[in-house]
Scaffold this motif. Sequence first.
Motif, mmCIF file in Angstrom:
data_model
loop_
_atom_site.group_PDB
_atom_site.id
_atom_site.type_symbol
_atom_site.label_atom_id
_atom_site.label_comp_id
_atom_site.label_asym_id
_atom_site.label_seq_id
_atom_site.Cartn_x
_atom_site.Cartn_y
_atom_site.Cartn_z
ATOM 1 N N CYS B 34 0.853 -1.191 0.000
ATOM 2 C CA CYS B 34 0.000 0.000 0.000
ATOM 3 C C CYS B 34 0.886 1.238 0.000
ATOM 4 C CB CYS B 34 -0.899 0.015 1.228
ATOM 5 S SG CYS B 34 -1.894 1.507 1.375
ATOM 6 N N ILE B 35 0.549 2.196 -0.864
ATOM 7 C CA ILE B 35 1.320 3.437 -0.913
ATOM 8 C C ILE B 35 0.528 4.601 -0.339
ATOM 9 C CG2 ILE B 35 2.823 2.739 -2.806
ATOM 10 C CD1 ILE B 35 0.968 4.327 -4.686
ATOM 11 N N GLY B 36 -0.570 4.297 0.302
ATOM 12 C CA GLY B 36 -1.305 5.351 1.002
ATOM 13 C C GLY B 36 -1.873 6.423 0.102
ATOM 14 N N CYS B 37 -2.192 6.072 -1.133
ATOM 15 C CA CYS B 37 -2.657 7.107 -2.068
ATOM 16 C C CYS B 37 -4.114 7.477 -1.823
ATOM 17 C CB CYS B 37 -2.476 6.632 -3.503
ATOM 18 S SG CYS B 37 -3.567 5.268 -3.939
ATOM 19 N N LYS B 38 -4.834 6.655 -1.077
ATOM 20 C CA LYS B 38 -6.232 6.911 -0.719
ATOM 21 C C LYS B 38 -7.178 6.868 -1.915
ATOM 22 C CE LYS B 38 -4.710 9.967 3.036
ATOM 23 N NZ LYS B 38 -4.820 11.306 3.616
ATOM 24 N N ALA B 39 -6.698 6.354 -3.022
ATOM 25 C CA ALA B 39 -7.587 6.225 -4.181
ATOM 26 C C ALA B 39 -8.783 5.356 -3.813
ATOM 27 C CB ALA B 39 -6.837 5.614 -5.360
ATOM 28 N N CYS B 40 -8.558 4.379 -2.949
ATOM 29 C CA CYS B 40 -9.641 3.492 -2.535
ATOM 30 C C CYS B 40 -10.725 4.268 -1.799
ATOM 31 C CB CYS B 40 -9.098 2.362 -1.669
ATOM 32 S SG CYS B 40 -7.948 2.890 -0.380
ATOM 33 N N VAL B 76 -7.710 4.678 5.190
ATOM 34 C CA VAL B 76 -6.290 4.351 5.106
ATOM 35 C C VAL B 76 -5.580 4.885 6.342
ATOM 36 C CG1 VAL B 76 -4.205 4.484 3.721
ATOM 37 C CG2 VAL B 76 -6.439 4.474 2.600
ATOM 38 N N SER B 125 -5.170 0.046 4.291
ATOM 39 C CA SER B 125 -6.535 0.448 3.944
ATOM 40 C C SER B 125 -7.516 -0.507 4.608
ATOM 41 C CB SER B 125 -6.707 0.411 2.427
ATOM 42 O OG SER B 125 -7.998 0.822 2.083
ATOM 43 N N CYS B 206 -7.269 0.804 -6.837
ATOM 44 C CA CYS B 206 -5.986 0.637 -6.150
ATOM 45 C C CYS B 206 -4.858 0.405 -7.159
ATOM 46 C CB CYS B 206 -6.055 -0.537 -5.188
ATOM 47 S SG CYS B 206 -4.476 -0.838 -4.374
ATOM 48 N N PRO B 207 -3.893 1.303 -7.212
ATOM 49 C CA PRO B 207 -2.872 1.177 -8.255
ATOM 50 C C PRO B 207 -1.872 0.052 -8.005
ATOM 51 C CG PRO B 207 -2.404 3.074 -6.862
ATOM 52 C CD PRO B 207 -3.731 2.521 -6.424
ATOM 53 N N THR B 208 -1.684 -0.329 -6.776
ATOM 54 C CA THR B 208 -0.609 -1.278 -6.490
ATOM 55 C C THR B 208 -1.115 -2.685 -6.218
ATOM 56 O OG1 THR B 208 -0.694 -0.779 -4.147
ATOM 57 C CG2 THR B 208 0.810 0.537 -5.480
ATOM 58 N N SER B 210 -2.827 -3.467 -3.793
ATOM 59 C CA SER B 210 -2.847 -3.704 -2.350
ATOM 60 C C SER B 210 -4.189 -4.306 -1.981
ATOM 61 C CB SER B 210 -2.623 -2.384 -1.608
ATOM 62 O OG SER B 210 -2.766 -2.561 -0.222
ATOM 63 N N ILE B 211 -5.239 -3.836 -2.636
ATOM 64 C CA ILE B 211 -6.569 -4.406 -2.425
ATOM 65 C C ILE B 211 -6.834 -5.410 -3.534
ATOM 66 C CG2 ILE B 211 -9.035 -3.946 -2.251
ATOM 67 C CD1 ILE B 211 -8.328 -1.075 -1.485
HETATM 68 S S1 SF4 Z 1 -5.740 2.567 -3.253
HETATM 69 FE FE1 SF4 Z 1 -4.413 0.855 -2.724
HETATM 70 S S2 SF4 Z 1 -2.384 1.740 -2.506
HETATM 71 FE FE2 SF4 Z 1 -3.831 3.429 -2.464
HETATM 72 S S3 SF4 Z 1 -4.243 3.724 -0.285
HETATM 73 FE FE3 SF4 Z 1 -5.816 2.364 -1.052
HETATM 74 S S4 SF4 Z 1 -5.001 0.321 -0.667
HETATM 75 FE FE4 SF4 Z 1 -3.292 1.726 -0.481
#
Ligand code: SF4
Lengths: 856, 305, 307
Positions: B34-40, B76, B125, B206-208, B210-211
Amino acid sequence: MAECHPVGFQWVMEAKRKGATVIHVDPRFTRTSAVADLHVPLRAGTDIAFLGGLVHYVLDNDLDFREYVVHYTNAAAIVGEEFADTEDLDGLFSGYDEESAQYDPTSWQYENAPQAPAAGMRDPRQPAGPEASEEPAEHEAARSEETGSGGPAVHAKPERDETLQHPRCVFQILKRHFARYTPRLVAEVCGVPEEDFLRVARALTENSGRERTSAFCYAVGWTHHSTGVQTIRTASILQTLLGNMGRPGGGILALRGHASIQGSTDIPTLFNILPGYIPMPHAAQHENLAQFVAEDAGSTGFWGNMDAYTVSLLKAWWGSAATPENDFCFDYLPRLTGHHGTYDTVVNQIEGRSPGYFVIGENPAVGSANGKMQRLGLASLEWLVVRDLTMVETASFWKDGPEIESGELVTEEIGTEVFFLPAASHVEKKGSFTNTQRMLQWRHQAVEPPGDARSDLQFYYELGQRIRERLAGSTDPMDAPLLDLTWDYPTEGPLAEPDADAVLREINGQDASGEPLSSYTQLAADGSSSCGCWIYCGVYADGVNQAARRRPHWEQSLVAPEWGWAWPANRRILYNRASADPDGRPWSERKKYVWWDAEQGRWTGEDVPDFVVDRPPDHVPDEGATGPDALGGRDPFIMQTDGKAWLYVPTGLADGPLPAFYEPVESPVGNAVHGVQRNPALEDVAEPDNPLNPAGSRVFPYVFTSYRLTEHHTAGGMSRTLPYLSELQPEMFCEVSPRLAQEGGLEHGGWATIVTARSAIEARVLVTARMRSLRLGDQWVEQVGLPYHWGANGLVTGDSANDLVGLALDPNVHIQDKVGTCDIRPGRRPRGPALVAFVDDYRRRSGAHPAPEETS
Amino acid sequence: MSHSLFGPLEDVAGDAGHEAHPPRMGFFTDTSVCIGCKACEVACKEWNLVPEDGLSLTGMSYDNTGALGASTWRHVAFVEQPAGRASRTDLGMPGMGPPEPAPAPDGPGQESESGEGGVRWLMSSDVCKHCTHAACLDVCPTGSLFRTEFGTVVVQSDICNGCGYCVPACPYGVIDIRPGDGRAFKCTLCYDRIGEGLTPACAKACPTESIQYGELDELRERAGRRLGQLEEQGVDGARLYGADPEDGVGGDGAFFLLLDEPEVYGLPPDPVVTTRDLASMWRHVGAAALGLVGVGVASFLGGRR
Amino acid sequence: MVPQATPDSYYGRPILKQPTWKTPDVPLYLFLGGLAGASSVLAEGAALTGRPELERVARVAAGAGAGLGTVALIHDLHRPERFLNMLRVFKPTSPLSVGSWVLAPFGTLSGASAASAVTGWLPRAGRVAGAGAAALGPALATYTGALLANTAVPAWHEAHRELPYVFAGSGATAAGGLACMLVPPAQAGPARRMLAAGALMELAAAERVTHRLGLVSEPYQQGRPGRLMRTARVLTALGGSAALVAGRRSRTVSVVAGAACVAASVMTRFGVFEAGLASARDPRYVVEPQRARLRARHEEAAATMAR
Ligand code: SF4
Ligand SMILES: Nc1nc2c(c(=O)[nH]1)N[C@H]1C(S)=C(S)[C@@H](COP(=O)(O)OP(=O)(O)OC[C@H]3O[C@@H](n4cnc5c(=O)[nH]c(N)nc54)[C@H](O)[C@@H]3O)O[C@H]1N2
Ligand SMILES: Nc1nc2c(c(=O)[nH]1)N[C@H]1C(S)=C(S)[C@@H](COP(=O)(O)OP(=O)(O)OC[C@H]3O[C@@H](n4cnc5c(=O)[nH]c(N)nc54)[C@H](O)[C@@H]3O)O[C@H]1N2
Ligand code: SF4
Ligand code: SF4
Ligand code: SF4
Ligand code: SF4
Ligand SMILES: [Mo]
């Protein structure tokens, strides 16, 4: 990168999953650092020292990829005797003129290679024409803004010593030049412990060479400096020495900014280039087309065909009006008289030379450095047109700008007539984005724009129509360029929007029979082809919008060529001939990409070969050949006039043929590398409202740097106005180390006032161990981190970091420095006129120049 | 009462009465990427039209959302901690309150100390766990909360009467009543999307990766492999959370790979579905009721005072 | 010195959601339900043993308690207009559902019987209704224990074995106390005994809650809930013994002791309710017991392995 390019960062995470080592070099510990294998905090503005240290490490330990370096770079080229290095002149290169503060690059040339101007560049010393005489003569020396994409032309191929032993060969010069950038020096300048530095050096060199490649990703942490261009140059030298260019997994990846900011340099919104990086003609030197293209007609490489690109562009713009007889309307093109960057424009506004301003999709009152100067410029206009999605500060400065609060401007006294026009957003119109990988991706319209909002395309089209209506029938030659334009786009939809597809087709170009072209090699200089941007030629090949292709990567080959379309020629890695050895064989099986297929007599591989496709590796060009014909089989860098990657730049840069470390204009310390403190060719903006903090000032003891947050976008017009983003970062804050908090009495969650000679702003304090105190020798350096997204409008408001930033520009590209010095103290800032007095006091005490007027 | 109240459960949807049903779907959130981008967070709000949840700076690192709630279905968390912390053995110093200022770097030790970068930044997240045994659902007196055919737990806002029982019942502090609206809200695992074969909005954004969304069985295997990989790489403190069907809620439909103790992220270390003790509760209620009857009888039978 | 092993948390923020139940609605409902439930028992006993004054007062207490309780319960809903949705389903896993199904008939029956007692109309039907209410009354008075306990709130859930008794006892003291206040001492004997027996039950159960639950007893001891619980215990003890000792002789003592017990019962409910809120607010009460549980499990597993 995770902060500002989170979507692109997925590929970094994927690489990491496959075993890549991720290193993050940044003053702050960010979301990128959080997932990196190694975070290296360094003092902001010292990247040249850090990268220079890596170059030194490579050269000192013979870790360069020698075969690559010998064959594919100008390492072997021999430089003339007149050249003197910063080593010899304690921080200056030869050719420096104290008075004008600029370089004459003549002495930087190769041996026996005549001084050769750049593509579209003339003798820099020639006077610049009558109306240019009131323009400042400074910084025209190298005129790097006029060099187009391939770099300047060097006509004769230099003499080479492929043993790299000649004392004046580039390789030896490089060795001497970087000799003092030792790990120790890096520690002293950057605050990076030797150990950390060596870990980076080892990781990088161990992951470069025949079997492995390393990539550099950068954005404005490198570019926003008075030495920004030379920082990128240092990285280029490093990557070239390591053989990481033109190969898969290698390269220097500029992570670009706004959506399609790449597109807006390809088809530019810049003053100095025409579409496809064709330089803008100069007023005095380019009286006709022949003169304009002459320089390049004779040179090696694909710039040799600049005449075809230019004529096709003129045909696209002026259609049947452009004929061989009238020089294809070459005279209709505007001409340069000097540089006209955004900050020049602001100075011109303040000084009353620039009465009108279109601001389209930009918010300079918040986003551009020295916010006060921006707003004073706006307040000096007669008229201002702002087209934006939201009511940005640039359109409302006259009632809620900081200068209104402080009393420096009075609403009733501002004469600017402001026109605010609502713009359609990217989902409300169709068109293409060109991303950081030079890839065009087509975007379909999702919804109709609300109310009066219209696309920018519609606006410009309509504006053109109306102007042309007004001029209709005019016989004044001044009006001919407008009246002769091909200005006939079909419209569609309920709002009669011009069809963006038609524009893309025009950009792609067509042949005499109106058929779409499929490659820029089809362009002709005789007027039989037209093309709006030669590097985009092929995006509409076969009459199909190639940018709209969306075939998923799992349905195609490694490079996924059928997803969108990348310029030039849908090529995904530039200079990819360098992925094969001099004989055309892949450097390694692991890293094979493009290679010579002797049987078929052509280059082949995963990607579209970036080379003359049937030119064998052992080809030696005929004496006197020009253009692409002059490229040898081992000259992969086909846009360079010698086909080689340049470790040393004999011409084209304003501040030296090699990068040298200079301190940021505002710095708490002296230059430990050599005797010159700041970039000697730096572009000053001498204005009363642009005082600079003196170097080493005790009044401004801390370094500040500015940056972005994932949650917001640049000047905030697109994020501070949205609840879902505003709630994620609701207030302007600053980040400080625990040590600085202690020293300055700053409280976590409390308020702080940050001051420079320009202004003072307030911000909430985040005390975090992610900000590190750096040790330079026996001195501590503290850095204050400032996101720059806030302004007066929107759901969440706050002071703008850019009110703190001063203007001192890189002489090549006229970019501001994101780094400066400041003071920070607890509590909120003074309000009203007290703010001016507060800042003036700092100005006086620090001896900032110019000092505040006593009469204020 | 047909369905079971605790313990591992093979067929969650079946247990809830769905006869033929698709496989159980869920999330594996791998916080190590997770890169903490908060896109989720944003994607969830966009898709589900969840309102803004307050505009205040918390000082909790980059987390200005604070916690899951009726108007925050993805949250997040950002945890700043000294590097190397996870490998310590004891529980260490309390981590309450805003990040403690580290001691001011002083003296000559700093140079070597800065070797690793002194800090670790964990991001994670969080979301509704779609528990195998979902207390929120079990206690809901209106039937507003129900188990879908995908084994997920969803509130029907047209039925919810805002009794609020689900709120304290949830052992993870997920579901809440939305002030001003009065009904309970939480993640639906994008019931409307997955029904159409789409990926939930948060996972899609989620770009990475992580989800990760998918069939729960498959996700559990994948998570196991990922854990093995991280352990091999010597990553500090990696562990799965909510993946074990033997745990107090019978395993989560949305489970996590964490890099530190759950409570560091604001998660309970060993949650148990409250209904595990339901039988005992009713027994005691019964006994107490009888006791009350006894008290009544005794009051009338007892002496004449 | 060994540092105290305070577990970590996320910026000290609660792990659980604070219950959204409103004060005073819910604690008041808990009290009224207990009062009504126990009163219905008292009324039925009075009817059977021929104590008309006591019967009338207890019937009215049961009916009014149920009525007011229902009002409190509906008022507590954030969407009160959807109250009837409670009766859409019957779920034994939801004490609130069970309680609704108890409260609905209880309220109807006790209300009818109270109306009959006050107006004197339809005495036979009133009797039958009263008997029905008495059958449901004990459940109404005690299910609320499960209502609170069947949550993740540590101070409530961990007390799931005790809360029903606390509430049964507290309901009895309230019912007895109210009757002591309003019924002439001569007829109030059973009320006094109920009050005293209830007090004993409540005190015993509350003692376990406030002192025997380890860490999660803390919220019952500290702050406002602690003060409420302590005061309630003192009042219950005093009221109980006073009523028992002197209630028969002195109307004043009877009234005062009865009032003390009613007040104590109210305080107990507020105390228990607020202790729960406090325990949900502080992550320690969630983390520490769960950590301890995990540790014990690991130790056990380790021991098994070693064997
Ligand atoms: S979208 Fe993915 S990478 Fe970004 S904060 Fe949420 S879980 Fe982390
Ligand atoms: N979320 C989000 N994404 C964006 C944008 C946005 O506003 N928000 N803006 C877009 C635009 S227009 C652009 S140009 C890109 C910019 O993308 P980036 O360049 O990544 O953006 P910044 O955050 O300005 O700067 C990057 C980092 O440089 C560091 N830095 C500051 N000074 C120095 C220095 O002297 N040396 C080094 N090595 N690092 C330094 C900062 O601490 C920061 O972490 O992002 C694009 N993407
Ligand atoms: N201190 C400091 N200053 C910086 C930087 C830094 O790192 N530090 N970074 C610099 C960089 S790299 C950049 S790019 C600039 C950005 O600075 P600006 O470009 O001035 O700021 P933006 O907020 O990106 O402005 C873009 C505007 O375009 C509007 N817009 C969006 N789409 C459309 C459209 O289709 N049509 C029209 N007409 N308008 C549209 C948006 O609403 C928004 O207001 O900031 C620079 N300033
Ligand atoms: S905002 Fe757009 S351009 Fe920026 S990372 Fe997200 S998807 Fe990419
Ligand atoms: S996490 Fe809470 S809200 Fe989600 S299903 Fe489990 S009990 Fe219900
Ligand atoms: S608040 Fe709504 S969803 Fe929650 S238990 Fe009550 S009725 Fe069910
Ligand atoms: S699954 Fe849907 S509802 Fe749940 S958090 Fe993700 S986006 Fe929101
Ligand atoms: Mo940018």
